[in-house]
Design a protein around this motif. Structure first.
Motif, PDB file in Angstrom:
ATOM      1  N   LEU A   1     -42.869   1.429 -55.006  1.00 25.95           N
ATOM      2  CA  LEU A   1     -43.694   2.613 -54.487  1.00 25.95           C
ATOM      3  C   LEU A   1     -43.363   3.907 -55.165  1.00 25.95           C
ATOM      4  N   GLY A   2     -44.492   4.783 -55.611  1.00 25.51           N
ATOM      5  CA  GLY A   2     -44.284   5.856 -56.357  1.00 25.51           C
ATOM      6  C   GLY A   2     -45.158   6.869 -55.471  1.00 25.51           C
ATOM      7  N   ILE A   3     -44.479   7.894 -55.223  1.00 27.54           N
ATOM      8  CA  ILE A   3     -45.161   9.071 -54.467  1.00 27.54           C
ATOM      9  C   ILE A   3     -44.791  10.403 -55.287  1.00 27.54           C
ATOM     10  N   ASP A   4     -46.091  11.151 -55.247  1.00 28.45           N
ATOM     11  CA  ASP A   4     -46.022  12.206 -56.102  1.00 28.45           C
ATOM     12  C   ASP A   4     -46.496  13.320 -55.002  1.00 28.45           C
ATOM     13  N   ILE A   5     -45.644  14.354 -54.680  1.00 29.36           N
ATOM     14  CA  ILE A   5     -45.943  15.307 -53.783  1.00 29.36           C
ATOM     15  C   ILE A   5     -46.126  16.640 -54.546  1.00 29.36           C
ATOM     16  N   GLY A   6     -47.286  17.015 -54.584  1.00 25.55           N
ATOM     17  CA  GLY A   6     -47.882  17.984 -55.324  1.00 25.55           C
ATOM     18  C   GLY A   6     -47.757  19.084 -54.527  1.00 25.55           C
ATOM     19  N   SER A   7     -48.313  20.364 -54.832  1.00 25.77           N
ATOM     20  CA  SER A   7     -48.560  21.518 -54.069  1.00 25.77           C
ATOM     21  C   SER A   7     -49.589  21.618 -52.958  1.00 25.77           C
ATOM     22  N   THR A   8     -50.571  20.774 -53.338  1.00 24.39           N
ATOM     23  CA  THR A   8     -51.972  20.533 -52.658  1.00 24.39           C
ATOM     24  C   THR A   8     -52.116  19.333 -52.070  1.00 24.39           C
ATOM     25  N   ALA A   9     -51.642  18.432 -52.773  1.00 25.01           N
ATOM     26  CA  ALA A   9     -52.082  16.859 -52.294  1.00 25.01           C
ATOM     27  C   ALA A   9     -50.804  16.040 -52.249  1.00 25.01           C
TER      28      ALA A   9
ATOM     29  N   THR B   1     -41.769  11.812 -56.975  1.00 18.64           N
ATOM     30  CA  THR B   1     -41.721  12.928 -58.149  1.00 18.64           C
ATOM     31  C   THR B   1     -42.782  14.021 -57.467  1.00 18.64           C
ATOM     32  N   GLY B   2     -43.046  15.098 -58.474  1.00 18.46           N
ATOM     33  CA  GLY B   2     -43.816  16.514 -57.929  1.00 18.46           C
ATOM     34  C   GLY B   2     -42.787  17.393 -57.315  1.00 18.46           C
ATOM     35  N   TYR B   3     -43.671  18.357 -57.199  1.00 22.91           N
ATOM     36  CA  TYR B   3     -43.166  19.890 -56.494  1.00 22.91           C
ATOM     37  C   TYR B   3     -42.240  19.593 -55.479  1.00 22.91           C
ATOM     38  N   GLY B   4     -42.807  18.719 -54.622  1.00 24.02           N
ATOM     39  CA  GLY B   4     -41.985  18.377 -53.280  1.00 24.02           C
ATOM     40  C   GLY B   4     -41.003  16.938 -53.181  1.00 24.02           C
ATOM     41  N   ARG B   5     -40.705  16.775 -54.500  1.00 26.15           N
ATOM     42  CA  ARG B   5     -40.033  15.485 -54.489  1.00 26.15           C
ATOM     43  C   ARG B   5     -38.545  15.494 -53.528  1.00 26.15           C
ATOM     44  N   ASN B   6     -38.050  16.622 -53.661  1.00 31.33           N
ATOM     45  CA  ASN B   6     -36.719  16.349 -52.873  1.00 31.33           C
ATOM     46  C   ASN B   6     -36.512  16.459 -51.497  1.00 31.33           C
ATOM     47  N   SER B   7     -37.996  16.633 -50.833  1.00 26.69           N
ATOM     48  CA  SER B   7     -37.938  16.571 -49.330  1.00 26.69           C
ATOM     49  C   SER B   7     -38.158  15.131 -49.061  1.00 26.69           C
ATOM     50  N   LEU B   8     -38.128  14.251 -49.947  1.00 26.49           N
ATOM     51  CA  LEU B   8     -38.094  12.905 -49.486  1.00 26.49           C
ATOM     52  C   LEU B   8     -36.966  12.161 -49.729  1.00 26.49           C
ATOM     53  N   GLU B   9     -35.725  12.793 -49.613  1.00 25.77           N
ATOM     54  CA  GLU B   9     -34.285  12.296 -50.210  1.00 25.77           C
ATOM     55  C   GLU B   9     -34.038  10.812 -48.984  1.00 25.77           C
TER      56      GLU B   9
ATOM     57  N   ILE C   1     -36.161   8.840 -47.901  1.00 20.99           N
ATOM     58  CA  ILE C   1     -37.129   7.745 -48.025  1.00 20.99           C
ATOM     59  C   ILE C   1     -36.923   7.159 -49.453  1.00 20.99           C
ATOM     60  N   ALA C   2     -36.898   8.147 -50.425  1.00 17.89           N
ATOM     61  CA  ALA C   2     -36.888   7.750 -51.826  1.00 17.89           C
ATOM     62  C   ALA C   2     -35.437   7.208 -52.052  1.00 17.89           C
ATOM     63  N   ASP C   3     -35.547   6.264 -53.120  1.00 14.71           N
ATOM     64  CA  ASP C   3     -34.362   5.831 -53.886  1.00 14.71           C
ATOM     65  C   ASP C   3     -33.728   6.670 -54.961  1.00 14.71           C
ATOM     66  N   HIS C   4     -34.821   7.424 -55.517  1.00 12.94           N
ATOM     67  CA  HIS C   4     -34.565   8.231 -56.480  1.00 12.94           C
ATOM     68  C   HIS C   4     -35.866   9.123 -56.831  1.00 12.94           C
ATOM     69  N   GLN C   5     -35.234  10.490 -57.217  1.00 15.42           N
ATOM     70  CA  GLN C   5     -36.247  11.361 -57.713  1.00 15.42           C
ATOM     71  C   GLN C   5     -36.393  11.600 -59.122  1.00 15.42           C
ATOM     72  N   MET C   6     -37.731  11.997 -59.833  1.00 19.71           N
ATOM     73  CA  MET C   6     -37.853  12.322 -61.071  1.00 19.71           C
ATOM     74  C   MET C   6     -38.881  13.304 -61.338  1.00 19.71           C
ATOM     75  N   SER C   7     -38.552  14.165 -62.244  1.00 14.90           N
ATOM     76  CA  SER C   7     -39.666  15.078 -62.707  1.00 14.90           C
ATOM     77  C   SER C   7     -40.703  14.464 -63.087  1.00 14.90           C
ATOM     78  N   GLU C   8     -42.022  15.375 -62.664  1.00 16.08           N
ATOM     79  CA  GLU C   8     -43.172  15.044 -62.598  1.00 16.08           C
ATOM     80  C   GLU C   8     -43.626  14.969 -64.115  1.00 16.08           C
ATOM     81  N   LEU C   9     -42.843  15.450 -65.151  1.00 14.53           N
ATOM     82  CA  LEU C   9     -43.323  15.562 -66.337  1.00 14.53           C
ATOM     83  C   LEU C   9     -43.103  14.092 -66.972  1.00 14.53           C
ATOM     84  N   SER C  10     -41.931  13.489 -66.595  1.00 11.60           N
ATOM     85  CA  SER C  10     -41.640  11.940 -67.095  1.00 11.60           C
ATOM     86  C   SER C  10     -42.918  11.143 -66.406  1.00 11.60           C
TER      87      SER C  10
END
Length: 263
Positions: free
Chosen positions: A6-14, A65-73, A75-84
């Motif tokens: 599962l990949g989750i991208d939490i942006g500022s607007t979606a 990943t994404g702007y709000g990725r740290n809010s899923l500590e 749930i997510a096994d790992h967080q990564m930069s949205e650039l990568s």
């Protein structure tokens, strides 16, 4: 037996979520139109899981990943930069991509990619100009739907320059054009060219090479894509999965990390 990631991208607007099987097949995806700090991420995850009758426990690895990725500590096994993740997603959709222009709700990123790996990037400063937020503001002033901007701008018959790159000043320019009874379609076309000129300025700082791919919500606006093609002198490729690109990249990295764990 398939391996699901599962990949989750939490942006500022979606909030976007993508489920992959065996690191290559998109099984399910979701998009909730609210981002970081809201119920959006949780809803996006629930929708993806429920649509295929899976649970969080069925996922081999979850990456945020994404702007709000740290809010899923939790749930997510790992967080990564949205650039990568954007580089990874774009390379999956368009093998051979060299330049990715990602225009999100609050920022603009231009990535340089070599063999599927990001080698350089540039981001806009903390300013809404040239972003999805900028287009939202302009649509509101013009009293049109943001999703209709591309279609309306295409009907323009004359060039109207929106010269300001600042959202506040550009808004004043648009209001003054409306007061002069300038056709809305011409104003919209001017807005698209204003966004494209700003993004092209960023892109030239890292260099633009074919194949050029545009991702993010703004890639759905045909007017901005066309204006940017003119500014850059390159054909721009987009995918129906443009808004899911970051989440797709996150799900691909999740699969790689799972495999490393098993090795």
């Amino acid at each position: 037996m398939s391996i699901f990631t599962l990949g989750i991208d939490i942006g500022s607007t979606a909030s976007k979520c993508v489920m992959l099987a065996d690191g290559k097949e998109i099984v399910s995806k979701s998009l909730v139109a609210v981002g970081a700090g809201t119920s959006g991420p949780q809803r996006a995850i629930s929708q993806v899981l429920e649509s295929v009758g899976k649970t969080k426990e069925d996922m081999a690895y979850v990456l945020a990943t994404g702007y709000g990725r740290n809010s899923l500590e939790n749930i997510a096994d790992h967080q990564m930069s949205e650039l990568s993740c954007h580089a990874k997603g774009a390379s999956f959709l368009f093998p051979g991509v060299h330049t990715v222009v990602d225009i999100g709700g609050q920022d603009v990123k231009v990535l340089q990619i070599e063999n599927g790996v990001m080698t350089n990037f540039v981001m806009n400063d903390k300013c809404a100009a040239g972003t999805g937020r900028f287009l939202d503001v302009m649509a509101r002033v013009l009293e049109v739907k943001v999703e209709d901007l591309g279609m309306l701008g295409a009907q323009s018959t004359k060039n109207v320059a929106i010269s300001s790159t600042c959202t506040v000043f550009a808004e004043s320019e648009v209001i003054s054009q409306l007061a002069q009874e300038t056709d809305k379609r011409d104003i919209i076309n001017g807005i698209h060219h204003s966004v494209a000129a700003r993004v092209a300025g960023l892109a030239h700082r890292v260099g633009v090479r074919d194949l050029v791919v545009m991702t993010g919500g703004v890639a759905q606006n045909s007017g901005v894509v066309k204006a940017l093609e003119e500014e850059l002198g390159h054909t721009i490729h987009t995918s129906p999965l443009t808004q899911y690109n970051g989440a797709l990249g996150a799900a691909l990295f999740a699969y790689q990390r799972y495999q490393k764990q098993q090795a």
